[in-house]
Motif scaffolding. Structure first.
Motif, PDB file in Angstrom:
ATOM      1  N   GLU A   1      -7.521  -3.472   8.023  1.00 20.28           N
ATOM      2  CA  GLU A   1      -7.041  -3.333   6.650  1.00 20.28           C
ATOM      3  C   GLU A   1      -8.030  -3.957   5.672  1.00 20.28           C
ATOM      4  OE1 GLU A   1      -2.888  -3.898   4.252  1.00 20.28           O
ATOM      5  OE2 GLU A   1      -3.587  -5.632   5.385  1.00 20.28           O
ATOM      6  N   LYS A   2      -8.567  -5.097   6.004  1.00 21.52           N
ATOM      7  CA  LYS A   2      -9.528  -5.769   5.132  1.00 21.52           C
ATOM      8  C   LYS A   2     -10.761  -4.900   4.903  1.00 21.52           C
ATOM      9  CE  LYS A   2     -12.078 -10.120   4.596  1.00 21.52           C
ATOM     10  NZ  LYS A   2     -12.403 -11.435   5.228  1.00 21.52           N
ATOM     11  N   GLY A   3     -11.169  -4.158   5.939  1.00 22.82           N
ATOM     12  CA  GLY A   3     -12.342  -3.304   5.825  1.00 22.82           C
ATOM     13  C   GLY A   3     -12.094  -2.013   5.075  1.00 22.82           C
TER      14      GLY A   3
ATOM     15  N   ARG B   1       2.786  -3.719  11.603  1.00 19.66           N
ATOM     16  CA  ARG B   1       3.829  -3.631  10.575  1.00 19.66           C
ATOM     17  C   ARG B   1       4.055  -4.970   9.880  1.00 19.66           C
ATOM     18  NH1 ARG B   1       5.194  -0.564   7.595  1.00 19.66           N
ATOM     19  NH2 ARG B   1       5.747   1.083   9.043  1.00 19.66           N
ATOM     20  N   GLU B   2       4.082  -6.048  10.651  1.00 18.25           N
ATOM     21  CA  GLU B   2       4.448  -7.351  10.114  1.00 18.25           C
ATOM     22  C   GLU B   2       3.301  -8.081   9.418  1.00 18.25           C
ATOM     23  OE1 GLU B   2       7.848  -8.009  13.593  1.00 18.25           O
ATOM     24  OE2 GLU B   2       6.089  -9.336  13.533  1.00 18.25           O
ATOM     25  N   ASN B   3       2.068  -7.604   9.600  1.00 22.36           N
ATOM     26  CA  ASN B   3       0.924  -8.353   9.081  1.00 22.36           C
ATOM     27  C   ASN B   3       0.002  -7.559   8.163  1.00 22.36           C
ATOM     28  OD1 ASN B   3       1.056 -11.061  10.680  1.00 22.36           O
ATOM     29  ND2 ASN B   3       1.430  -9.462  12.214  1.00 22.36           N
ATOM     30  N   THR B   4       0.312  -6.285   7.925  1.00 26.77           N
ATOM     31  CA  THR B   4      -0.484  -5.479   7.009  1.00 26.77           C
ATOM     32  C   THR B   4       0.435  -4.625   6.139  1.00 26.77           C
ATOM     33  OG1 THR B   4      -0.715  -3.421   8.287  1.00 26.77           O
ATOM     34  CG2 THR B   4      -2.210  -5.246   8.864  1.00 26.77           C
ATOM     35  N   GLY B   5      -0.147  -4.013   5.129  1.00 30.31           N
ATOM     36  CA  GLY B   5       0.585  -3.059   4.311  1.00 30.31           C
ATOM     37  C   GLY B   5       0.258  -1.628   4.675  1.00 30.31           C
ATOM     38  N   CYS B   6      -0.429  -1.420   5.797  1.00 29.22           N
ATOM     39  CA  CYS B   6      -0.858  -0.083   6.214  1.00 29.22           C
ATOM     40  C   CYS B   6       0.300   0.722   6.802  1.00 29.22           C
ATOM     41  CB  CYS B   6      -1.951  -0.179   7.278  1.00 29.22           C
ATOM     42  SG  CYS B   6      -3.498  -0.912   6.710  1.00 29.22           S
ATOM     43  N   GLU B   7       0.212   2.045   6.648  1.00 31.82           N
ATOM     44  CA  GLU B   7       1.098   2.911   7.417  1.00 31.82           C
ATOM     45  C   GLU B   7       0.740   2.768   8.887  1.00 31.82           C
ATOM     46  OE1 GLU B   7       2.304   6.884   5.301  1.00 31.82           O
ATOM     47  OE2 GLU B   7       0.221   6.446   4.777  1.00 31.82           O
TER      48      GLU B   7
ATOM     49  N   MET C   1       0.847  -1.199   0.000  1.00 30.14           N
ATOM     50  CA  MET C   1       0.000   0.000   0.000  1.00 30.14           C
ATOM     51  C   MET C   1       0.884   1.251   0.000  1.00 30.14           C
ATOM     52  SD  MET C   1      -3.046   1.000   2.695  1.00 30.14           S
ATOM     53  CE  MET C   1      -4.038  -0.422   2.254  1.00 30.14           C
ATOM     54  N   ALA C   2       0.507   2.239  -0.799  1.00 35.75           N
ATOM     55  CA  ALA C   2       1.285   3.477  -0.883  1.00 35.75           C
ATOM     56  C   ALA C   2       1.304   4.199   0.462  1.00 35.75           C
ATOM     57  CB  ALA C   2       0.691   4.388  -1.950  1.00 35.75           C
TER      58      ALA C   2
END
Length: 297
Positions: free
Chosen positions: A136-138, A162-168, A1-2
């Motif tokens: 993140e899924k939502g 950090r380790e389980n999503t692409g979110c900031e 994710m950007a």
């Protein structure tokens, strides 16, 4: 994710976040002792309307109704088995309201203390991981681990996100002013110590929320900026310290008062400015106007 938030900050933008959620939920009928996160399933439209009110007020980003949404916290309401469902719904409600603006998944403390051996590090990590993945899924763009007081719990939550999503990943702490005038969390952590712990764990953005009005937040932000010259800083200030009036908590800082301090808090180092307890869409609209006026100068 950007990295939408950090990219905007590094491009020189000052972003406006949203305001209080709990205050708004009580206005809509939440009773003391009820579970706010249950509304994500049972009163989805009301939750979405709160998010939309802040978007309409000019916020660049809006949080989710998931502050107490960890499995550990929800267990006291018998909702631990619905943790993923609740967090996904919370993010979806804000996503529907936000349109092309940003959704920030709210993740508060688990309510169990490591130092008292009420919870293990593994239990904390797994609970925060489950919450982060569902947010993140939502539709969450970023995750805000907020109102933290224990640096170790905060670091665990940051790593889980950090380790389980692409979110900031944003992490904010709540500080109290001591008799000597310095600031510490309830666990005795200074702003500099808090920042160091979560940056090492992988946070993209640091900050402070709750516990103080805008004026005191200026001092806290100054300490964070001195410790971390290049890290984006978010501040969610209360509308002052609550006062008891006719049996109810009343927050004294008006939208105009808070907005007048926006230039000072940005000068101190804040890149993202919003509200916490007691703030309303009117406060966010005033902050939006103050930020826009700064840009025009």
């Amino acid at each position: 994710m950007a990295k939408k938030i950090t990219e905007a900050v590094r491009a020189g933008r000052v972003l406006v976040s949203d305001g209080a959620w709990g205050t708004f939920l009580y206005q809509k009928g939440l009773k003391p002792g009820d579970c706010p996160e249950r509304w994500c399933l049972e009163r989805f439209a009301d939750v979405r309307d709160i998010a939309k009110s802040y978007i309409d007020a000019g916020a660049d980003m809006v949080e989710t109704n998931s502050f107490g949404g960890s499995r550990i916290k929800l267990k006291s309401f018998g909702l631990d088995d619905k943790a993923a469902e609740i967090n996904e719904a919370a993010a979806r409600a804000s996503r529907e309201a936000a349109g092309d603006r940003l959704v920030i998944g709210s993740m508060g403390p688990a309510g169990k203390l490591l130092i008292m051996e009420e919870v293990t590090r593994e239990e904390l990590y797994n609970a925060f991981r489950e919450q982060a993945v569902a947010l993140e899924k939502g539709g969450a763009d970023a995750l805000c681990i907020e109102t933290m007081m224990d640096a170790e719990e905060a670091a665990i939550a940051v790593r889980a996100a950090r380790e389980n999503t692409g979110c900031e990943v944003i992490c904010t702490f709540t500080f109290d002013r001591t008799a000597s005038g310095s600031y510490r969390t309830m666990m005795g952590i200074t702003p500099a110590e808090a920042a160091a712990a979560v940056l090492e764990a992988g946070a993209d953005i640091i900050g402070t929320n709750c516990g103080n009005g805008m004026e005191r937040m200026i001092e806290i932000v100054s300490e964070l900026r001195a410790a971390c010259p290049d890290t984006p800083i978010l501040v969610h200030a209360n509308a002052g310290l609550p006062e008891m009036v006719d049996g109810k908590n009343v927050y004294p800082e008006t939208p105009e008062f808070m907005a007048a301090l926006v230039p000072k808090i940005v000068q101190a180092g804040a890149n993202i400015v919003g509200g916490c307890c007691g703030t309303t869409p009117a406060h966010i609209a005033a902050i939006r106007l103050a930020v826009d006026r700064m840009v025009q100068r």
